[in-house]
Design an enzyme around this catalytic site. Structure first.
Site, PDB file in Angstrom:
ATOM      1  N   ALA A 129     -12.063  12.998  -9.103  1.00 20.99           N
ATOM      2  CA  ALA A 129     -11.610  12.578  -7.487  1.00 20.99           C
ATOM      3  C   ALA A 129     -10.955  11.369  -7.765  1.00 20.99           C
ATOM      4  CB  ALA A 129     -11.961  12.995  -6.455  1.00 20.99           C
ATOM      5  N   TRP A 155     -15.656   4.242 -11.738  1.00 18.28           N
ATOM      6  CA  TRP A 155     -14.868   3.468 -11.304  1.00 18.28           C
ATOM      7  C   TRP A 155     -15.082   2.019 -10.477  1.00 18.28           C
ATOM      8  CZ3 TRP A 155     -12.834   3.416 -16.453  1.00 18.28           C
ATOM      9  CH2 TRP A 155     -12.795   4.342 -16.800  1.00 18.28           C
ATOM     10  N   ARG A 242      -2.559  -2.709  -1.065  1.00 21.87           N
ATOM     11  CA  ARG A 242      -1.225  -2.224  -1.725  1.00 21.87           C
ATOM     12  C   ARG A 242      -0.667  -3.854  -2.566  1.00 21.87           C
ATOM     13  NH1 ARG A 242      -1.147   4.024  -1.509  1.00 21.87           N
ATOM     14  NH2 ARG A 242      -2.820   4.734  -2.994  1.00 21.87           N
ATOM     15  N   ARG A 310       4.643   0.026  10.042  1.00 21.35           N
ATOM     16  CA  ARG A 310       4.385   0.990   8.863  1.00 21.35           C
ATOM     17  C   ARG A 310       5.043   0.715   7.884  1.00 21.35           C
ATOM     18  NH1 ARG A 310       5.001   6.324   6.746  1.00 21.35           N
ATOM     19  NH2 ARG A 310       4.319   7.204   6.697  1.00 21.35           N
ATOM     20  N   GLU A 362      -6.098   1.697  -8.172  1.00 18.73           N
ATOM     21  CA  GLU A 362      -5.618   1.506  -6.063  1.00 18.73           C
ATOM     22  C   GLU A 362      -4.272   2.700  -6.562  1.00 18.73           C
ATOM     23  OE1 GLU A 362      -6.053  -1.210  -3.009  1.00 18.73           O
ATOM     24  OE2 GLU A 362      -7.292  -2.192  -4.565  1.00 18.73           O
TER      25      GLU A 362
END
Length: 379
Positions: A129, A155, A242, A310, A362
């Protein structure tokens, strides 16, 4: 629209730049070759106010905005992407607490990260996953006022050195995203064991591990948010962090450009510096424009998040474009250096190896494109 930095932001940027130049860059090759964890350098970054920067001032932190965090990350990554990843991992690990923690949880866990030098890991990925977050298999079974965790994470950045983890597990392995929960727990909790350290191609200064959870008991007081809210917490965390990945990629790319410019001015062929060749000039020009574009996308997405807007699409723009650009720029840097670029005597081969990971972690850049496409189709 104002692209200028205020005096405090300029001072912050200069502090991070000086730290990267004086503390990180001179040691980067050593930690890349040995794979050792640069604990003392990271501790010094924390003491300087360059780690765990997302913790608000009311909890004892420096309380930087995401925009300001990106200024710091770019400079640190210029020095070494592996060290920068381990430094910024604290903010990744702390973000679920900032997003969903109660006042008591914030006081306890954020306070812990400000009182003493503390390393934090974000435990989301699993052997089966990675991009498919909803398919995670770490099981959380309710037992009275505790949850019992069983499964494996992989990871995990800083996994072998972290003091505490934010961990995502599911109440029902068949329920996909609906059963996912988020927890915070001490790394020394009985049943938590650290697995093998990954022998990575790049970013070797960053500790990456498998973490095993065998009947790990976690009090209900350490559940972040409510049962079933873990997927939403994870996605909000990644949307928030991010832009920092974009900034890290910009730092790598800027270093590659700086090294290429310096080398092109010194290296001679056919009797004069290679910077005089139009072929080299065009490569440098493309590198420069991509660094600039990547930085602007990154800072725009960070600004949007700071404004409460957003920014799923824009943070994916930044992560995807900046990391792809870093890969292209570092590859071109090796080309500018020619045969020398393929040796470890020069820094560009390390930059190229470091850049590759940026397209993977990521959320792979394929996943970023899916996010962007889905957001476009909503419009």
């Amino acid at each position: 629209m104002d692209f200028s930095l205020d005096d405090s932001q300029l001072a912050l940027q200069e502090t991070a730049r000086r730290f990267a130049q004086q503390e990180i860059a001179p040691q980067a090759a050593h930690f890349d070759q040995t794979g050792e964890f640069p604990r003392e350098i990271i501790k010094k970054a924390w003491e300087t106010g360059l780690a765990s920067v997302s913790i608000p001032s009311e909890h004892g932190g420096v309380g930087l905005s995401l925009f300001e965090s990106c200024l710091v990350v770019e400079e640190l990554a210029w020095g070494c992407a592996g060290m920068a990843t381990s430094i910024m991992c604290n903010d990744l690990g702390l973000t679920p607490i900032l997003v969903a923690g109660s006042d008591a949880q914030k006081k306890e866990w954020l306070g812990r990260a400000t009182r003493d030098f503390t390393l934090v890991s974000f435990c989301l990925s699993e052997p089966a996953a990675g991009s498919d977050v909803a398919g995670l298999q770490l099981l959380a079974e309710k037992d009275g006022d505790e949850y019992v965790l069983n499964g494996t994470k992989c990871w995990i950045t800083n996994g072998g050195v972290a003091d505490f983890y934010t961990v995502f597990a599911t109440l029902d392995r068949s329920s996909r995203h609906k059963g996912i929960c988020a927890f915070v727990l001490d790394a020394k909790t009985p049943g938590v064991t650290v697995g093998k350290k990954e022998d990575k191609m790049g970013q070797r200064a960053s500790d990456t591990r498998v973490i095993h959870f065998d009947n790990v008991r976690v009090p209900t007081s350490q559940l972040l948010g409510k049962e079933g809210e873990g997927f939403k917490i994870a996605m909000k965390t990644l949307d928030t962090t991010r832009p920092s990945i974009g900034a890290l990629a910009v730092g790598i790319a800027r270093r590659a450009l700086d090294e290429s410019l310096a080398y092109a001015k010194e290296r001679k062929a056919f009797g004069f510096p290679i910077m005089g060749f139009q072929a080299v000039q065009f490569m440098l020009a493309d590198m420069a424009k991509e660094v600039e574009a990547a930085r602007l996308l990154t800072l725009q997405s960070a600004w949007m998040i700071d404004q409460g807007l957003r920014a799923s699409k824009n943070s994916s723009f930044a992560k995807c474009f900046a990391t792809d650009a870093a890969m292209r720029i570092t590859t071109d840097a090796v080309q500018v250096f020619g045969g020398n670029g393929y040796t470890k005597e020069y820094p560009v081969e390390k930059l190229m190896r470091d850049a590759k990971l940026m397209q993977i972690y990521e959320g792979t850049n394929q996943i970023q494109r899916l996010v962007i496409a889905r957001e476009l189709l909503k419009e």
